[in-house]
Design an enzyme around this catalytic site. Structure first.
Site, PDB file in Angstrom:
ATOM      1  N   GLN A  43       0.958  -1.354  -0.121  1.00  0.00           N
ATOM      2  CA  GLN A  43      -0.131   0.112   0.363  1.00  0.00           C
ATOM      3  C   GLN A  43       0.473   1.005  -0.066  1.00  0.00           C
ATOM      4  O   GLN A  43       0.458   2.353  -0.159  1.00  0.00           O
ATOM      5  CB  GLN A  43      -1.251  -0.213   1.443  1.00  0.00           C
ATOM      6  CG  GLN A  43      -2.270  -0.897   1.266  1.00  0.00           C
ATOM      7  CD  GLN A  43      -2.596  -1.415   1.885  1.00  0.00           C
ATOM      8  OE1 GLN A  43      -2.368  -1.742   3.360  1.00  0.00           O
ATOM      9  NE2 GLN A  43      -4.129  -0.655   2.225  1.00  0.00           N
ATOM     10  N   HIS A 137       0.455  -9.439   3.908  1.00  0.00           N
ATOM     11  CA  HIS A 137      -0.277  -8.526   4.075  1.00  0.00           C
ATOM     12  C   HIS A 137      -1.561  -8.480   3.109  1.00  0.00           C
ATOM     13  O   HIS A 137      -1.414  -7.545   2.075  1.00  0.00           O
ATOM     14  CB  HIS A 137       0.368  -7.036   3.986  1.00  0.00           C
ATOM     15  CG  HIS A 137      -0.948  -6.261   5.097  1.00  0.00           C
ATOM     16  ND1 HIS A 137      -0.255  -5.471   6.597  1.00  0.00           N
ATOM     17  CD2 HIS A 137      -1.979  -5.730   4.193  1.00  0.00           C
ATOM     18  CE1 HIS A 137      -1.985  -4.688   6.449  1.00  0.00           C
ATOM     19  NE2 HIS A 137      -2.308  -4.771   5.778  1.00  0.00           N
ATOM     20  N   ASN A 181      -1.632 -10.453   7.981  1.00  0.00           N
ATOM     21  CA  ASN A 181      -2.258  -9.809   8.338  1.00  0.00           C
ATOM     22  C   ASN A 181      -3.640  -9.911   8.681  1.00  0.00           C
ATOM     23  O   ASN A 181      -4.165 -10.981   7.523  1.00  0.00           O
ATOM     24  CB  ASN A 181      -1.930  -8.631   7.175  1.00  0.00           C
ATOM     25  CG  ASN A 181      -2.572  -7.312   8.418  1.00  0.00           C
ATOM     26  OD1 ASN A 181      -2.476  -5.991   8.977  1.00  0.00           O
ATOM     27  ND2 ASN A 181      -3.631  -7.010   6.761  1.00  0.00           N
ATOM     28  N   GLU A 182      -4.378 -10.090   9.568  1.00  0.00           N
ATOM     29  CA  GLU A 182      -5.398  -9.843  10.004  1.00  0.00           C
ATOM     30  C   GLU A 182      -5.942 -11.205   8.399  1.00  0.00           C
ATOM     31  O   GLU A 182      -7.031 -11.311   7.892  1.00  0.00           O
ATOM     32  CB  GLU A 182      -7.112  -9.303   9.118  1.00  0.00           C
ATOM     33  CG  GLU A 182      -6.508  -7.572   9.843  1.00  0.00           C
ATOM     34  CD  GLU A 182      -7.528  -7.344   9.187  1.00  0.00           C
ATOM     35  OE1 GLU A 182      -7.577  -5.656   9.744  1.00  0.00           O
ATOM     36  OE2 GLU A 182      -7.504  -6.145   8.214  1.00  0.00           O
TER      37      GLU A 182
END
Length: 432
Positions: A43, A137, A181-182
């Site tokens: 990102q 991620h 991630n998550e």
């Protein structure tokens, strides 16, 4: 302007903001408490052309409002980002490494990219920031997506091989690391209101990606079949945990989840049912194969027999479309402490808004919850705000500003907001 001038300029911009920031001290944070921000590699870096996400942005039809392009150009400007974070008084920086850069083709690892991330970690530490590194991620190498992603049986072995390689080369520079991630992101997607309406667009985009790559098994993590992908990802985490520990036994390895506060609209309570829907078997995985647990909370979900309700009429909404509800963080910390029992790190907490006063209010109210949990004896070890920069927010593009720091889309100039100085002042005082 050279890099030195850029760094000096960032420091000069921070000085008046920090001087003007006010804090409302409540209680000392625990010794070693981590104050920082979180960001993902994809990102913020830009130009990640070997990633499955890059393809999904650039095919047609696409689910993405915008393409990531150069993002924040943090691949080249990371030293400037660390200078800002360190100058604020933060002591931790949660960042990612990109699998697609490190293993651009199956079984071929890039020593140059590993060297690049080593330089990043060294620069991070030089600014007084302890690196917490995310190994995945949401994105994967394109070759991995083309062969079926996390929907094929040997995916755990491939992921663990990558994680071991990173740990061998970079583990000594990390403070902590997390695998996914998550990890439960695919379960979250199915709970979101209106998801059924999006299914045709998802299928069309995946089909377009498959055609573009001549791949009959193309799979992207966020859109994969949850019944298939969840157990395979869980095995991937377990194998990655073991692989990292084999080469870096003292490196703390954790897992993060999306942990939104679930509240029942009536009696009997449906909280336990929807917690099971959101977390699945990841609770058991975190109990057995994690040194710590990352809480990532943004809002609450009010549920009834029909599913997750829309936000209440008149509720304040963020630019991400969900309810402004920083009180959710304390409730998810309490849930994690009871359900998982591992040391808790707040690895993401933030708000998308153009009103920086509301960002400051969100931070303060979220920290009120952390303070309450600490007073209850719950071991909370960090508060990491998402995000340092306004970055690429996946399918929403660049119109969802979470950052403590604004980024000019053409010049990449970083401009710290008052909220950056506010959090920095709290961190410097180490008072919640």
């Amino acid at each position: 302007m050279d890099r030195r001038d850029l760094l000096l300029g960032a420091g000069a911009a921070l000085t008046p903001l920090i001087a003007a920031a006010e804090i409302n001290p409540k209680r000392p944070a625990p010794a070693g408490f981590l104050w920082g921000t979180a960001i993902s590699a994809y990102q913020s870096e830009g130009g990640n052309t070997n990633s499955d996400a890059w393809l999904m942005e650039n095919i047609r039809p696409s689910m993405f409002k915008e393409r990531s392009g150069d993002a924040c150009d943090s691949y080249h400007r990371y030293a400037e980002d660390f200078a800002i974070a360190g100058g604020l008084g933060l002591n931790c920086y949660r960042m990612g490494v990109e699998w697609a850069r490190i293993e651009p083709s199956e079984g071929e690892f890039s020593e140059a990219e590993l060297d690049h991330y080593a330089r990043m970690l060294e620069a991070c530490r030089a600014r007084g920031l302890k690196p917490m590194v995310t190994l995945n991620h949401f994105t994967t190498p394109l070759w991995f997506a083309m062969r079926g992603g996390f929907e094929v049986a040997d995916a755990p072995a491939l992921f663990a091989r990558y994680c071991r390689k990173v740990a061998e080369r970079l583990g000594g520079l990390m403070h902590m690391t997390t695998t996914f991630n998550e990890a439960n992101i695919r379960l979250l997607v199915d709970l979101m209101p209106g998801i059924q309406n999006a299914i045709p667009a998802v299928k069309a985009a995946i089909a377009a990606a498959a055609r573009a790559t001549d791949s009959p098994r193309f799979s992207r993590l966020a859109y994969a079949d949850p019944q298939v992908v969840s157990p395979i990802m869980q095995e991937a985490h377990r194998r990655a945990y073991d692989a990292i520990k084999a080469v870096r036994p003292n490196l703390p390895v954790g897992v993060t989840m999306t942990t939104q506060d679930i509240q029942s609209a009536g009696d009997p309570s449906l909280v336990a049912i929807y917690q099971r829907k959101l977390y699945g078997d990841w609770v058991e995985v975190a109990r057995s194969h994690a040194d710590f647990f990352g809480v990532q909370t943004y809002t609450r979900f009010v549920v009834d027999e029909q599913g997750v309700r829309p936000p209440p009429k008149g509720a304040e909404l963020t630019l991400a479309g969900y309810e402004f509800y920083p009180q959710a963080l304390a409730n998810t910390i309490r849930w994690a402490h009871k359900a998982i029992g591992k040391p808790i790190y707040v690895t993401e907490s933030g708000v998308a808004t153009n009103d920086d006063a509301r960002r400051i209010a969100f931070i303060d109210q979220a920290l009120d919850g952390v303070r309450q949990c600490l007073a209850e004896g719950i071991p909370v070890h960090s508060y990491l705000y998402w995000s340092l920069l306004d970055n690429f927010e996946w399918t929403s593009g660049y119109g969802v500003p979470f950052g403590l720091v604004a980024v000019d889309r053409k010049t990449f100039k970083r401009t710290p907001r008052h909220s950056a100085a506010h959090l920095g002042a709290i961190a410097r005082a180490n008072l919640i």
